[in-house]
Structures are given as structure tokens and as C-alpha cells.
Design an enzyme around this catalytic site. Sequence first.
Site, PDB file in Angstrom:
ATOM      1  N   LYS A 119       0.855  -1.264   0.017  1.00 21.44           N
ATOM      2  CA  LYS A 119      -0.108   0.062   0.071  1.00 21.44           C
ATOM      3  C   LYS A 119       0.943   1.331   0.045  1.00 21.44           C
ATOM      4  O   LYS A 119       1.517   1.611   0.933  1.00 21.44           O
ATOM      5  CB  LYS A 119      -0.793   0.141   1.307  1.00 21.44           C
ATOM      6  CG  LYS A 119      -1.841   1.203   1.287  1.00 21.44           C
ATOM      7  CD  LYS A 119      -2.708   1.587   2.388  1.00 21.44           C
ATOM      8  CE  LYS A 119      -1.864   2.635   3.381  1.00 21.44           C
ATOM      9  NZ  LYS A 119      -1.809   3.804   2.514  1.00 21.44           N
ATOM     10  N   SER A 179       5.588   6.566  10.448  1.00 25.98           N
ATOM     11  CA  SER A 179       5.829   7.095  11.958  1.00 25.98           C
ATOM     12  C   SER A 179       6.019   6.194  13.007  1.00 25.98           C
ATOM     13  O   SER A 179       5.475   5.145  12.859  1.00 25.98           O
ATOM     14  CB  SER A 179       4.592   8.190  12.208  1.00 25.98           C
ATOM     15  OG  SER A 179       3.525   7.369  12.013  1.00 25.98           O
ATOM     16  N   GLY A 217       3.916   2.810  14.005  1.00 27.07           N
ATOM     17  CA  GLY A 217       4.783   1.500  14.048  1.00 27.07           C
ATOM     18  C   GLY A 217       4.448   0.799  15.256  1.00 27.07           C
ATOM     19  O   GLY A 217       4.373  -0.434  15.197  1.00 27.07           O
ATOM     20  N   GLU A 264      10.704   0.507  10.203  1.00 25.62           N
ATOM     21  CA  GLU A 264      11.451   1.472   9.627  1.00 25.62           C
ATOM     22  C   GLU A 264      10.896   2.941  10.112  1.00 25.62           C
ATOM     23  O   GLU A 264       9.883   3.458   9.378  1.00 25.62           O
ATOM     24  CB  GLU A 264      11.765   1.503   8.244  1.00 25.62           C
ATOM     25  CG  GLU A 264      13.003   2.294   7.688  1.00 25.62           C
ATOM     26  CD  GLU A 264      14.179   1.274   8.131  1.00 25.62           C
ATOM     27  OE1 GLU A 264      14.912   1.848   8.950  1.00 25.62           O
ATOM     28  OE2 GLU A 264      14.363   0.471   7.396  1.00 25.62           O
ATOM     29  N   CYS A 286      13.417  10.642   7.105  1.00 24.04           N
ATOM     30  CA  CYS A 286      13.397  10.160   8.392  1.00 24.04           C
ATOM     31  C   CYS A 286      14.953  10.067   9.129  1.00 24.04           C
ATOM     32  O   CYS A 286      14.923  10.445  10.172  1.00 24.04           O
ATOM     33  CB  CYS A 286      13.005   8.861   8.393  1.00 24.04           C
ATOM     34  SG  CYS A 286      13.594   7.588   6.883  1.00 24.04           S
ATOM     35  N   GLU A 288      10.077  14.748  15.869  1.00 24.41           N
ATOM     36  CA  GLU A 288      10.606  14.806  14.405  1.00 24.41           C
ATOM     37  C   GLU A 288       9.464  15.820  13.816  1.00 24.41           C
ATOM     38  O   GLU A 288       8.193  15.609  13.899  1.00 24.41           O
ATOM     39  CB  GLU A 288      10.270  13.614  13.882  1.00 24.41           C
ATOM     40  CG  GLU A 288      10.697  13.056  12.424  1.00 24.41           C
ATOM     41  CD  GLU A 288      10.404  11.869  12.006  1.00 24.41           C
ATOM     42  OE1 GLU A 288       9.262  11.142  12.101  1.00 24.41           O
ATOM     43  OE2 GLU A 288      11.267  11.371  11.395  1.00 24.41           O
TER      44      GLU A 288
HETATM   45  P1  NDP Z   1       2.045   7.485   8.960  1.00 17.45           P
HETATM   46  O1  NDP Z   1       2.779   6.608   9.728  1.00 17.45           O
HETATM   47  O2  NDP Z   1       0.741   7.589   9.265  1.00 17.45           O
HETATM   48  O3  NDP Z   1       2.207   6.993   7.395  1.00 17.45           O
HETATM   49  C1  NDP Z   1       2.679   5.751   6.857  1.00 17.45           C
HETATM   50  C2  NDP Z   1       1.952   4.962   5.918  1.00 17.45           C
HETATM   51  O4  NDP Z   1       1.108   3.935   7.230  1.00 17.45           O
HETATM   52  C3  NDP Z   1       1.105   5.457   5.110  1.00 17.45           C
HETATM   53  O5  NDP Z   1       0.962   4.715   3.903  1.00 17.45           O
HETATM   54  C4  NDP Z   1      -0.174   5.433   6.021  1.00 17.45           C
HETATM   55  O6  NDP Z   1      -1.364   5.579   5.174  1.00 17.45           O
HETATM   56  C5  NDP Z   1      -0.194   3.909   6.998  1.00 17.45           C
HETATM   57  N1  NDP Z   1      -0.972   3.885   7.803  1.00 17.45           N
HETATM   58  C6  NDP Z   1      -1.553   5.053   8.527  1.00 17.45           C
HETATM   59  N2  NDP Z   1      -2.372   4.297   9.841  1.00 17.45           N
HETATM   60  C7  NDP Z   1      -1.993   3.054   9.630  1.00 17.45           C
HETATM   61  C8  NDP Z   1      -2.584   1.889  10.371  1.00 17.45           C
HETATM   62  N3  NDP Z   1      -3.266   2.123  11.566  1.00 17.45           N
HETATM   63  N4  NDP Z   1      -2.129   0.637   9.949  1.00 17.45           N
HETATM   64  C9  NDP Z   1      -1.368   0.391   8.917  1.00 17.45           C
HETATM   65  N5  NDP Z   1      -0.893   1.377   8.108  1.00 17.45           N
HETATM   66  C10 NDP Z   1      -1.063   2.628   8.372  1.00 17.45           C
HETATM   67  O7  NDP Z   1       2.807   8.797   8.688  1.00 17.45           O
HETATM   68  P2  NDP Z   1       1.985  10.422   8.396  1.00 17.45           P
HETATM   69  O8  NDP Z   1       1.897  10.379   7.030  1.00 17.45           O
HETATM   70  O9  NDP Z   1       0.668  10.516   9.246  1.00 17.45           O
HETATM   71  O10 NDP Z   1       3.141  11.458   8.836  1.00 17.45           O
HETATM   72  C11 NDP Z   1       2.922  11.628  10.174  1.00 17.45           C
HETATM   73  C12 NDP Z   1       4.252  12.008  10.837  1.00 17.45           C
HETATM   74  O11 NDP Z   1       5.128  10.510  10.689  1.00 17.45           O
HETATM   75  C13 NDP Z   1       5.343  12.676   9.775  1.00 17.45           C
HETATM   76  O12 NDP Z   1       5.199  14.264  10.148  1.00 17.45           O
HETATM   77  C14 NDP Z   1       6.390  12.373  10.260  1.00 17.45           C
HETATM   78  O13 NDP Z   1       6.863  13.064  11.417  1.00 17.45           O
HETATM   79  C15 NDP Z   1       6.502  10.886  10.364  1.00 17.45           C
HETATM   80  N6  NDP Z   1       7.043  10.221   9.213  1.00 17.45           N
HETATM   81  C16 NDP Z   1       7.959   9.555   9.143  1.00 17.45           C
HETATM   82  C17 NDP Z   1       8.388   8.913   8.161  1.00 17.45           C
HETATM   83  C18 NDP Z   1       9.706   8.089   8.106  1.00 17.45           C
HETATM   84  O14 NDP Z   1      10.169   7.739   7.072  1.00 17.45           O
HETATM   85  N7  NDP Z   1      10.503   8.065   9.175  1.00 17.45           N
HETATM   86  C19 NDP Z   1       7.618   8.752   6.938  1.00 17.45           C
HETATM   87  C20 NDP Z   1       6.483   9.362   6.994  1.00 17.45           C
HETATM   88  C21 NDP Z   1       5.994   9.957   8.081  1.00 17.45           C
HETATM   89  P3  NDP Z   1      -1.976   7.045   4.807  1.00 17.45           P
HETATM   90  O15 NDP Z   1      -0.871   7.551   4.002  1.00 17.45           O
HETATM   91  O16 NDP Z   1      -3.124   6.666   3.997  1.00 17.45           O
HETATM   92  O17 NDP Z   1      -2.246   7.535   6.145  1.00 17.45           O
END
Ligand code: NDP
Length: 482
Positions: A184, A237, A241, A258, A292, A389
Site C-alpha cells: 500500500k 511514523s 509503527g 523503519e 526520516c 520529528e
Molecule cells: P504514517 O505513519 O501515518 O504513514 C505511513 C504509512 O502508514 C502510510 O501509508 C499510511 O497510510 C499508513 N498507515 C496509517 N495508519 C495506519 C495503520 N493504522 N495501519 C497500517 N498503516 C497505516 O505517517 P503520516 O503520513 O501520518 O506522517 C506523520 C508523521 O510521521 C510525519 O510528520 C513524520 O514526522 C512521520 N513520518 C516519518 C516517516 C519516516 O520515514 N520516518 C515517513 C512518514 C512520516 P496513509 O498515508 O493513507 O495515512
Amino acid sequence: MAKFEYAPAPESRAIVDLKPSYGLFINGEFTDSEGGSAFKSISPSTEEVLAEVTAASEADVDRAVVAARRAFNGAWGRMSGADRGKYLFRIARILQERAREFAVLESLDNGKPIRESRDVDVPLAAAHFFYHAGWADKLDFASLGSNPRPHGVVGQVIPWNFPLLMLSWKIAPALATGNTVVLKPAETTPLTALLFAEVLQQADLPPGVVNIVTGAGATGQAIVDHPGVDKLAFTGSTGVGKMIARSIAGTRKKATLELGGKAANIIFDDAPIDQAVEGIVNGIFFNQGHVCCAGSRLLVQESIADEVDRRLKRRLSTLRVGDPLDKNTDVGAINSRAQLERITELTAAGEAEGATRWEAECELPSKGFWFRPTVFTGVSQTHRIAQEEIFGPVLSVLTFRTPHEAVAKANNTPYGLSAGVWTEKGSRILWMADQLKAGVVWANTFNKFDPTSPFGGYKESGYGREGGRHGLAAYVTTGDTK
Ligand code: NDP
């Protein structure tokens, strides 16, 4: 320092052939949803709607897992490593052939500068497929343990900051080791994953080996909870995780996570300052700071702090913020309104808690989501901008006097993904690398990625490694078959 005026140098978007709407990629075909809904993917730099995309339902995820299981029990599971490798080589070559199309689409959907999607994201994505193609028939010699075998069906959930690159970090090792995939992409950046599905069709990958289901968090949760999934790989996030770790506790599912980071980029007084300034800029303003492992905390030795501050701000004043498709652009758009709000909220907290804010002077486009490159000085370790972050183009500057103080401050974070050290002394680099609790430590450089090099975190930055031989280990089980 005055900025030179450049004529606009826009990359043409004509190479991208967007459809008005996209279905789900299940069992080798684009199909309609069963009971799902639709959402729009917009360009964060203009807010224009790019395409309508499907939000997959639980029934859709189930269909995808069933297709992946069938492929695993069928042609893919029986295929030799050498033949699997041929598919991976083919995918890598098609990615190279269609590189410009991918780069333009990534910049449209994500908001990142075309210079980065063209020179970093897309070439690295192809490199991941080339690298893992080479492993597919050599797993017995990779020191993974005896008799390495795939887990089966792998569920993968990726974020929006490097959409195609994170997809390749996930899919390439999974296929090289003989697993099948349900992936996804993030809600705000699904389009390059859907274009990648076309690449899979072009490569004649057997149906069901890779399935791509678009949607939001609920679709991700459906993958995590599906009993037919053997292993999960997640990047995103720390909050999500932790939820995933809780949901699979007590099941037989394996997982690699990750997660976030709050990396220290540490500048000693013997560092070449101009090079270090370039490293600071690359560390936190690359990809709008949506990284990240971004060097979001600058730790600078007190004796050179004023000099670094002056040179850094002068350099930041030359950055071009604007149209992601312009080849002159250094800093593109913030990926979504929600992320812009989060950056705005955290930077307001930085000011309220007493840090001094500086912003690069630049005109921002009237539409879209934008944030000026920002530096906070006078930051103390307890400030939220030093702990949380921000995931945006915002640098928090702290100072130190001794190497021990630098280490103590660098490690004073719940995260442990990466760090940077700038010094002329090799012995100090080795000592620092040993002391820093970070999965990756860069020396006199920052944000360097290579498919041969394992990447991953300590503490709340997650567990497991991606890339290199260590990354393969997460996708196999070893030992007797009984
Ligand atoms: P998320 O962790 O919500 O998103 C990462 C992925 O997980 C997306 O595909 C998201 O879908 C999906 N997801 C969301 N909720 C669930 C769940 N309950 N079960 C399984 N999968 C899920 O990050 P955000 O996009 O909300 O970003 C928020 C914060 O996270 C940022 O401000 C940043 O600080 C941090 N972040 C860190 C990253 C990293 O690589 N370290 C990457 C992205 C964010 P969808 O996009 O549809 O919500």
C-alpha cells in the site's frame, strides 16, 4: 548575498499520461473495488487534482492477499532464483527506460524538486532492483543461515516522502528472496506505485506476485490484520509503527519497522566549514526535510558556532524555493496540508519555548503548500523542536564544547536512525561512530544511500535493516523445513 536571477527551466509534464481514475492492481490487472470508495490525489505545489484513486476495502485487501498466496503456491514459488533474477533485471531496465516519466510524475504527486526525483529517487529505485536481481540466485551464499526460504506473502506499507524509492526498497528484496507482495502506497502519493504496476505488466511478471492496493490508514490496517500475511514491512511514523507492533503481538507474523528519526549532524572545529555547510544543507533541506534520517539537529562546536551560523544563513539565502518541475528549484512543496500544519505547529512551539527563529527570505507561490527554510538557534535539549520529528525544512541548532558532550547530546533522543560527524581526524570519526546510538553514521558527508548498505534504526527508530545482505535476512526463514 544576492540571488542570481535565473530564467525558468521547467521540465515538460507532457511525458506523463495520467488517467482520470485508477483502480487497484490485483492479480496482474487493474480492477474495480468491491465496496471501497474513491479519493483524489492532488499536486501539493498547485492543489490541482491529478487523478482519482481507489480506497481499497477489506474485501479488496483479501482479494490481493489471495492472489499473492496463489502466486506463491504456484509459478513464482516454483521458479528458480536465476529466473526470478531475470524479472528483477527486467524491471530495473524498464525503470531506467521510463526514468523521465517516473521523475516528472513523482515531482507532480509528491512536490519534490525534479532535480531530486530525476537524480536521486528514480536512479536509486532502479539500482535497488539491479542489486537485488544479482542476489536472487545466490541466497545460499549470502550467509543468511542454512536453507534460506521465503516467508510467503509479505504485506508492505510505505510513506509519502520517497514513494517510488520506498516501494523499491520493499519490493526488490521481497521478490529476490521469492516472496509475493501486497503493497500500500501512502494516501497522498499513490501515482508512481500505480505507474510501477504498468511496469510489472510490461515485464510480464506472473499475476499476483505483486499487488498494489491504494488507500489510507484503514487499508494499511487491513493488510496488517490479514491472517494470510506472513511478514510485514512498514516505513512511517513511530506512532503507527507501535500500533502495528501491538496488533501483531502474539501472532506468527514477522515484521520490520523503519520509523522516525531526529539525527544529530555534528560539526567539530577542525571540519572544513564550507563543506560542512553543504552537508548541513543537504542533511535537512534535501526533500524539504521530509526524510526520516534528516540531520534535523545541528550540533556545532561552540568555538565555530558564530562562523557556521553566518555561512549557513548566507548559503540558505541562495536556495530557490518553488515549482518542483523547474530544474533550478532546490526546495519544493510540502507534501500535504496536514504536514504543513504539523510543521507550522512545531515551529510555533519552538518560538514559544524561547528559541530564536530565522527564515530564508524568499517569495512563496500563492497556491500550494510551502514552508521557508528555517533555522532555530538558542535551542535547548528539552525544547520540542529538539526532541520531536518535524519532518520539514527546519533545523534546530545546539552547541557543544567536548566530544563527550556532543555524544551525550546526540544520543539524548528516543530515536536512533542516523548521525553525521564532520572532522578532519579519522580517529575521532571512529570513536564517535562507536559511541553514537544510530543505525547509520555518515562521516564528512550526509544522506548518502546505496542499495548495498544496510539502513535501519535503534530504539524508537524501529528494528530490522533494509538494503545489503542484512536486508535480505528479513525476507527469509532458515534452518530445517520440518
Ligand atoms: P504514517 O505513519 O501515518 O504513514 C505511513 C504509512 O502508514 C502510510 O501509508 C499510511 O497510510 C499508513 N498507515 C496509517 N495508519 C495506519 C495503520 N493504522 N495501519 C497500517 N498503516 C497505516 O505517517 P503520516 O503520513 O501520518 O506522517 C506523520 C508523521 O510521521 C510525519 O510528520 C513524520 O514526522 C512521520 N513520518 C516519518 C516517516 C519516516 O520515514 N520516518 C515517513 C512518514 C512520516 P496513509 O498515508 O493513507 O495515512
